[in-house]
Every structure is written in C-alpha cells, then in structure tokens.
Design a protein around this motif. Structure first.
Motif, PDB file in Angstrom:
ATOM      1  N   ALA A  34      29.304  53.341 -31.399  1.00 31.46           N
ATOM      2  CA  ALA A  34      29.161  53.844 -32.762  1.00 31.46           C
ATOM      3  C   ALA A  34      29.339  52.709 -33.757  1.00 31.46           C
ATOM      4  O   ALA A  34      30.122  51.784 -33.528  1.00 31.46           O
ATOM      5  CB  ALA A  34      30.195  54.938 -33.032  1.00 31.46           C
TER       6      ALA A  34
ATOM      7  N   VAL B 269      35.243  59.548 -36.391  1.00 26.64           N
ATOM      8  CA  VAL B 269      34.827  60.516 -35.383  1.00 26.64           C
ATOM      9  C   VAL B 269      34.081  61.672 -36.022  1.00 26.64           C
ATOM     10  O   VAL B 269      33.070  62.143 -35.515  1.00 26.64           O
ATOM     11  CB  VAL B 269      36.050  61.023 -34.583  1.00 26.64           C
ATOM     12  CG1 VAL B 269      35.647  62.145 -33.623  1.00 26.64           C
ATOM     13  CG2 VAL B 269      36.671  59.867 -33.802  1.00 26.64           C
TER      14      VAL B 269
ATOM     15  N   ALA C 288      34.754  55.735 -29.671  1.00 23.44           N
ATOM     16  CA  ALA C 288      33.755  55.054 -30.493  1.00 23.44           C
ATOM     17  C   ALA C 288      32.437  54.880 -29.748  1.00 23.44           C
ATOM     18  O   ALA C 288      31.708  53.913 -29.962  1.00 23.44           O
ATOM     19  CB  ALA C 288      34.270  53.694 -30.927  1.00 23.44           C
TER      20      ALA C 288
ATOM     21  N   VAL D 107      29.046  57.214 -27.597  1.00 23.93           N
ATOM     22  CA  VAL D 107      28.382  58.479 -27.275  1.00 23.93           C
ATOM     23  C   VAL D 107      27.480  58.254 -26.071  1.00 23.93           C
ATOM     24  O   VAL D 107      27.035  57.127 -25.807  1.00 23.93           O
ATOM     25  CB  VAL D 107      27.539  59.003 -28.460  1.00 23.93           C
ATOM     26  CG1 VAL D 107      28.397  59.194 -29.703  1.00 23.93           C
ATOM     27  CG2 VAL D 107      26.367  58.082 -28.754  1.00 23.93           C
TER      28      VAL D 107
ATOM     29  N   PRO E  89      22.271  53.549 -33.186  1.00 20.36           N
ATOM     30  CA  PRO E  89      23.574  53.675 -33.868  1.00 20.36           C
ATOM     31  C   PRO E  89      23.566  53.520 -35.374  1.00 20.36           C
ATOM     32  O   PRO E  89      24.368  54.170 -36.053  1.00 20.36           O
ATOM     33  CB  PRO E  89      24.417  52.578 -33.204  1.00 20.36           C
ATOM     34  CG  PRO E  89      23.835  52.432 -31.837  1.00 20.36           C
ATOM     35  CD  PRO E  89      22.359  52.614 -32.031  1.00 20.36           C
TER      36      PRO E  89
ATOM     37  N   SER F 211      29.054  59.473 -38.960  1.00 19.89           N
ATOM     38  CA  SER F 211      30.157  59.601 -38.016  1.00 19.89           C
ATOM     39  C   SER F 211      29.653  59.767 -36.585  1.00 19.89           C
ATOM     40  O   SER F 211      28.454  59.987 -36.343  1.00 19.89           O
ATOM     41  CB  SER F 211      31.012  60.816 -38.380  1.00 19.89           C
ATOM     42  OG  SER F 211      30.269  62.013 -38.212  1.00 19.89           O
ATOM     43  N   ARG F 212      30.596  59.722 -35.649  1.00 20.43           N
ATOM     44  CA  ARG F 212      30.245  59.983 -34.249  1.00 20.43           C
ATOM     45  C   ARG F 212      29.735  61.408 -34.084  1.00 20.43           C
ATOM     46  O   ARG F 212      28.828  61.674 -33.288  1.00 20.43           O
ATOM     47  CB  ARG F 212      31.468  59.752 -33.352  1.00 20.43           C
ATOM     48  CG  ARG F 212      31.136  59.699 -31.856  1.00 20.43           C
ATOM     49  CD  ARG F 212      32.382  59.764 -31.014  1.00 20.43           C
ATOM     50  NE  ARG F 212      32.808  61.139 -30.802  1.00 20.43           N
ATOM     51  CZ  ARG F 212      34.031  61.502 -30.398  1.00 20.43           C
ATOM     52  NH1 ARG F 212      34.968  60.574 -30.223  1.00 20.43           N
ATOM     53  NH2 ARG F 212      34.323  62.774 -30.202  1.00 20.43           N
TER      54      ARG F 212
ATOM     55  N   GLU G  92      26.221  62.403 -32.248  1.00 19.71           N
ATOM     56  CA  GLU G  92      26.064  63.312 -31.108  1.00 19.71           C
ATOM     57  C   GLU G  92      25.112  64.460 -31.434  1.00 19.71           C
ATOM     58  O   GLU G  92      24.305  64.871 -30.578  1.00 19.71           O
ATOM     59  CB  GLU G  92      27.440  63.823 -30.689  1.00 19.71           C
ATOM     60  CG  GLU G  92      28.300  62.732 -30.062  1.00 19.71           C
ATOM     61  CD  GLU G  92      29.740  63.146 -29.820  1.00 19.71           C
ATOM     62  OE1 GLU G  92      30.344  62.616 -28.862  1.00 19.71           O
ATOM     63  OE2 GLU G  92      30.266  63.979 -30.593  1.00 19.71           O
TER      64      GLU G  92
END
Length: 338
Positions: free
Chosen positions: A88, A94, A125, A127, A142, A287-288, A292
């Motif tokens: 990330a 997150v 950090a 995915v 990313p 964010s992560r 996702e």
C-alpha cells in the motif's frame, strides 16, 4: 540483495544499483520478492529533486509494486508464504478518513520503496493482488488506480448514469475511465491528441474534447451534456485548469483535485464554487480499505490496466526519462524478473 538507490538529488543520473543487506521479517512483517514495479510522476519529481518535500537520502524509489511472500515473521495472520501481494502507498492508513494517514510512512519517500530484489512489508500495509492480473499489471495499482477509485467511489459514491470528466490521459485518468465506465457512468476525456482520445474510447470513454483545438474545452463538455455539465471531475491540471473545470461542472458536482500538471500558479474565483454548489476536495491516493474494494471490482469486471511500456528493472533510469519526456499512454512498468 540488489537495490537501486537515489543517492543525491538532481536527476536519474544519481540512481545507483547497490548491494544492501537481506531484510529480516520482524513481528507482523513479511519479506516479499519483488516481481514488478511501476512509476508515477511523483517518483519522477522525487528523483529530479522538484517534489514539494525533500526526503532523506539515500532512498529506494517507487511506491508501486507486486511480489511474492517468501518469509513471514511472528504473529503474521493476513498472509502466508507464496501469496502474491501489492504494497500500500500509505503504510498505516488501513481505513477511515485521511486523518488516519501518517505522512512519515509513505512508500518511495520518506521510507524506502520497492525498487529492489526484496522488500519488507508490514502485513497491515499490503493487499492480495487480483488473481486475474499478471505481475506487470498488478504492479500498477497502489497509487494511480487507488487514487481514481478513492475519488469516484470511496469519496464520490459514483452512481450509474452520472457523468465523469477525466482531464488528460495520464494513468489516474485512465483508471478513472475504466472504473467509471464499468459502473455505468458516462465518461468524457480531454486531451491535446486526437489519437489519445481515440485510444481512451477503446478503454471505456464515451466522448472526448481536444483542448488544443478547442481552448474553451469546458464549453465542449457542456455541449456534450446538453448544458448540464459533469457530476465528477478528475482534476489533474491544477490551478491552470481548475477554472474551466468549474465551468464544466454540474450543479452539486464533485471536483477531485489530484495533480498540478498544468503548473502551480493560477487564480480561482471562489464565487464560482458557490454558484454551482460544487464540492472540491484533495485526493491523497487512498486507504487499504479502498485498495481492497477496488481489487474486488477489478476481478468482477475483469478490468486490465493500460500498460504503455515494460522495461527490465535494471533500466530504471531509462524508464524515468521516458515517463518524464515520452508522453506515454498508460503505465510504465519495470519487470524485476528480467
């Protein structure tokens, strides 16, 4: 292990291949064998020393990459050896609002990026890379892809039938074209090249406006929308284009301020924001959680990133030069297996 460092600021001639100690995984960390990395304009600015923030050197560049987990530390639960992961951009964001992001934990500056044979990642950090994508494709996600997704969906709540205006055909705009079209939105793209406008239509754009031949390109956008304007604008030009973005905006539109390719000087009349009740916001990647969600959409819609050029990672300097001066259409990627 080998890594490429920026040892002094001032340009690609200051990039050097060096030997570094092999990293060891700490608690909740993993070691990843890097398979591919991708460049962003942020990376170009950092290397040539024109980025708005100066980072301590030496620095391993590049925030974007994908690799295979080869070792895990104690208490790692999200991944296992053999998993294919992307790091990330924001190592500690997150989910939630931007207040959760920590500027001192951005990959490729101020902390080391992925331009190396191996890298150490905190399991929070990273995915899983979309299974449908190759390493070269997954490496592009990313920064640019998450930025487009975060603007249109996490923040923008894009709905089918709305109009999305993407300025230019850079990587953020191209990802926005693909995501918006897949979501059932109408997509308009601007470019100085009719050839690039035609290429943008091949990846999902419905209409295009050439801002070189139509200097008042906002009027062109209004004409295409029967005077209504665009509901979502991917604004990458900065102050030089913002006034026209406001003119091209529908009432209550959302302008996502992402870049400043047109320069950092310009004047904006805030009354134009008031008159149209426009919401303007900065988009700091995402964010992560956004990453996702985006990856799930990529898998469901079988979307594939637009790749302009792939080079061996040892030719990183040439890749930086090409991104800076070559006017690519799509991402410039480094293959670490070559």
């Amino acid at each position: 292990m080998r890594a490429i460092e920026l040892q002094t600021p001032g340009g690609v001639d200051n990039l050097r291949m060096v030997e570094r100690p092999m990293p060891e995984p700490g608690r909740q960390e993993m070691i990843v064998r890097v398979k591919a990395t991708a460049l962003n304009y942020r990376d170009v600015e950092i290397v040539r020393g024109s980025y708005h923030t100066a980072f301590p050197l030496p620095l391993v560049p590049l925030s974007d990459g994908v690799g295979e987990v080869v070792a895990i530390g104690a208490e790692v639960s999200r991944f296992k050896v053999g998993d294919r992961v992307c790091g990330a951009f924001w190592q500690r964001w997150v989910g939630g609002g931007f207040a959760m992001a920590e500027p001192s934990y951005q990959r490729g500056g101020p902390i080391d990026g992925l331009l190396s044979e191996f890298t150490r990642l905190d399991e929070q950090a990273a995915v899983l890379a979309p299974a449908i994508l190759s390493d070269v494709e997954a490496a592009t996600l990313p920064c640019a892809a998450v930025t487009a997704w975060h603007a249109l969906f996490t923040e923008g709540s894009l709905k089918p039938g709305e109009t999305v205006l993407c300025l230019g055909t850079g990587s953020v705009s191209l990802f926005a074209v693909q995501f918006a079209a897949a979501a059932g939105a109408r997509v308009i793209v601007t470019s100085s090249s009719d050839e690039k406008l035609a290429m943008a239509k091949q990846v999902g754009a419905h209409d295009g406006v050439n801002y070189r031949t139509d200097i008042d390109w906002a009027s062109g956008v209004l004409a295409l929308t029967d005077g209504r304007g665009a509901d979502h604008i991917i604004e990458v030009g900065g102050p030089q284009s913002f006034a026209q973005s406001l003119k091209a905006a529908a009432r209550g539109a959302q302008i996502n301020v992402i870049g400043y390719l047109g320069g950092s000087d310009g004047a904006i009349n805030p009354l134009d924001i008031f008159r149209r009740q426009v919401k303007a916001r900065g988009i700091p990647v995402g964010s992560r959680e956004s990453f996702e969600a985006m990856n799930r959409a990529i898998a469901v819609n079988r979307l594939r990133p637009v790749i302009d050029r792939v080079l061996p990672w040892s030719q990183a300097a040439e890749a930086f030069r090409y991104l800076d001066h070559g006017s690519p259409f799509g991402k410039v990627v480094l293959d670490h297996t070559l």
